[in-house]
Design a protein around this motif. Structure first.
Motif, PDB file in Angstrom:
ATOM      1  N   ILE A 302     -28.155  86.838  26.026  1.00 13.43           N
ATOM      2  CA  ILE A 302     -28.195  87.287  24.629  1.00 13.43           C
ATOM      3  C   ILE A 302     -28.463  88.792  24.567  1.00 13.43           C
ATOM      4  O   ILE A 302     -27.822  89.516  23.799  1.00 13.43           O
ATOM      5  N   ALA A 303     -29.386  89.251  25.407  1.00 13.06           N
ATOM      6  CA  ALA A 303     -29.701  90.682  25.446  1.00 13.06           C
ATOM      7  C   ALA A 303     -28.457  91.491  25.766  1.00 13.06           C
ATOM      8  O   ALA A 303     -28.166  92.511  25.112  1.00 13.06           O
ATOM      9  N   LEU A 304     -27.680  91.061  26.741  1.00 14.24           N
ATOM     10  CA  LEU A 304     -26.468  91.783  27.127  1.00 14.24           C
ATOM     11  C   LEU A 304     -25.413  91.722  26.020  1.00 14.24           C
ATOM     12  O   LEU A 304     -24.722  92.711  25.748  1.00 14.24           O
ATOM     13  N   LYS A 305     -25.274  90.559  25.382  1.00 11.45           N
ATOM     14  CA  LYS A 305     -24.299  90.422  24.287  1.00 11.45           C
ATOM     15  C   LYS A 305     -24.616  91.374  23.145  1.00 11.45           C
ATOM     16  O   LYS A 305     -23.709  91.861  22.456  1.00 11.45           O
ATOM     17  N   LEU A 306     -25.893  91.657  22.930  1.00 11.68           N
ATOM     18  CA  LEU A 306     -26.309  92.527  21.823  1.00 11.68           C
ATOM     19  C   LEU A 306     -26.413  93.995  22.239  1.00 11.68           C
ATOM     20  O   LEU A 306     -26.808  94.833  21.421  1.00 11.68           O
ATOM     21  N   GLY A 307     -26.081  94.295  23.482  1.00  8.58           N
ATOM     22  CA  GLY A 307     -26.033  95.690  23.908  1.00  8.58           C
ATOM     23  C   GLY A 307     -27.319  96.233  24.494  1.00  8.58           C
ATOM     24  O   GLY A 307     -27.439  97.455  24.697  1.00  8.58           O
ATOM     25  N   PHE A 308     -28.282  95.361  24.784  1.00  7.63           N
ATOM     26  CA  PHE A 308     -29.538  95.811  25.395  1.00  7.63           C
ATOM     27  C   PHE A 308     -29.380  95.873  26.919  1.00  7.63           C
ATOM     28  O   PHE A 308     -28.607  95.115  27.513  1.00  7.63           O
TER      29      PHE A 308
END
Length: 336
Positions: A302-308
């Motif tokens: 989820i973090a990667l999907k949101l650009g974190f």
């Protein structure tokens, strides 16, 4: 949002009347400014500040018989929205009529900023145009029209002995006699503000009696019209909707999608007591909770999907938005 750069037939007719007095061809001036008129548009116009500056630059250069900004002040009217003049004429006092300054940026251009400042025993209703533009004569001319229109509206509302004075922060664009002929007074030029200086005593001067119901109804109608002008949604809602589709979009990207200048978009958000960053955080938070509701997605994904960059930076941001860590939010959600 509708595209910018068009006038309604009402605004076109007012511009044409000013053109007749000033001695120019309205269609030629519009062509040079890159502005068209839209027969289907009811509400005045949809122009950026840059459009208006171009229009004033073209019209002022083409004028041969009169000072265009004052001719526009003479011919300006809210006939495209008669509720405005009805509201003013049914206000019990000048002080209550001053509510119009809250609506003017939405009805005119967001870069037009209006404020009220005390000055000793008087009060200054000030107008300022926000935005960087090198065409200072045109910007001064726009202010001349706005303040001049306010003077002429006040002359309609108040008795002939009413006491108020027009001020301009810039020098005169025409002769004193031309200002006096149109406005009924010679303004104060090179003042410390542009607007109207009115004694406090004038604010309580009665305008209308026994019109409270009509005044309230017209105020509601104006507010409904302003909502309609933005498609029935606030600018913040429109921005949020776009960001949920493309959460990493920049303010320039969203402004382009909504067909407004980025600076205008930011000012409209500020007027709604929010910001682009706040709406982006809200979009991220909304998306995060949607993803967390899916048990097949781990927090890292989820973090990667949101650009974190990693789950830790995402967790810190999520806790800032919701007061909970992603794991706690997901655990509570699973027990409901």
């Amino acid at each position: 949002m509708p595209p910018f750069g068009s006038l309604s037939i009402y605004s076109y007719s007012r511009l044409s009347a000013a053109g007749l007095k000033c001695g120019f061809s309205t269609d030629a001036v519009l062509a040079r400014a890159g502005v068209e008129f839209d027969m289907q548009r009811r509400v005045g116009y949809d122009l950026t500040l840059a459009n208006i500056v171009d229009l004033y630059t073209s019209a002022m250069a083409a004028s041969t018989r009169a000072y265009f900004p004052l001719a526009m002040a003479e011919n300006f009217s809210f006939d495209f929205l008669p509720e405005v003049e009805a509201f003013l004429s049914t206000s019990p006092t000048l002080e209550s009529a001053a509510k119009i300054i809250d609506w003017l940026p939405a009805l005119l251009v967001p870069e037009f900023q209006f404020s009220v400042q005390p000055k000793g025993s008087q009060i200054a209703f000030q107008v300022n145009i926000v935005g960087n533009n090198s065409s200072r004569p045109a910007l001064n001319g726009i202010v001349d029209t706005v303040v001049g229109s306010a003077v002429l509206f006040l002359r309609k509302l108040l008795p002939s002995n009413a006491n108020f004075q027009a001020h301009f922060a810039h020098s005169a664009g025409a002769s004193n006699s031309e200002y006096s002929s149109v406005l009924g007074q010679v303004p104060v030029f090179e003042s410390d503000f542009s607007g109207l200086l009115i004694p406090y005593a004038e604010l309580g001067r009665p305008i209308a009696r026994d019109s409270a119901r009509v005044n309230a109804l017209t105020a509601l109608a104006i507010e409904d019209t302003i909502r309609t002008m933005s498609g029935g949604k606030s600018v913040a809602e429109l921005v949020l909707k776009h960001l949920i589709r493309q959460v990493d979009a920049s303010v320039v990207d969203v402004a382009r999608a909504l067909d407004v200048p980025a600076r205008t978009l930011q000012r409209r958000l500020k007027a709604e007591n929010t910001s682009f960053q706040a709406q982006q955080n809200k979009a991220l938070s909304n998306l995060a909770t949607q993803y967390l509701a899916n048990p097949s997605l781990d927090v890292e994904a989820i973090a990667l999907k949101l650009g974190f960059s990693d789950r830790h930076s995402f967790s810190r941001a999520f806790k800032r938005w919701t007061g909970q860590t992603p794991s706690n939010w997901r655990q509570k959600k699973s027990t409901i």
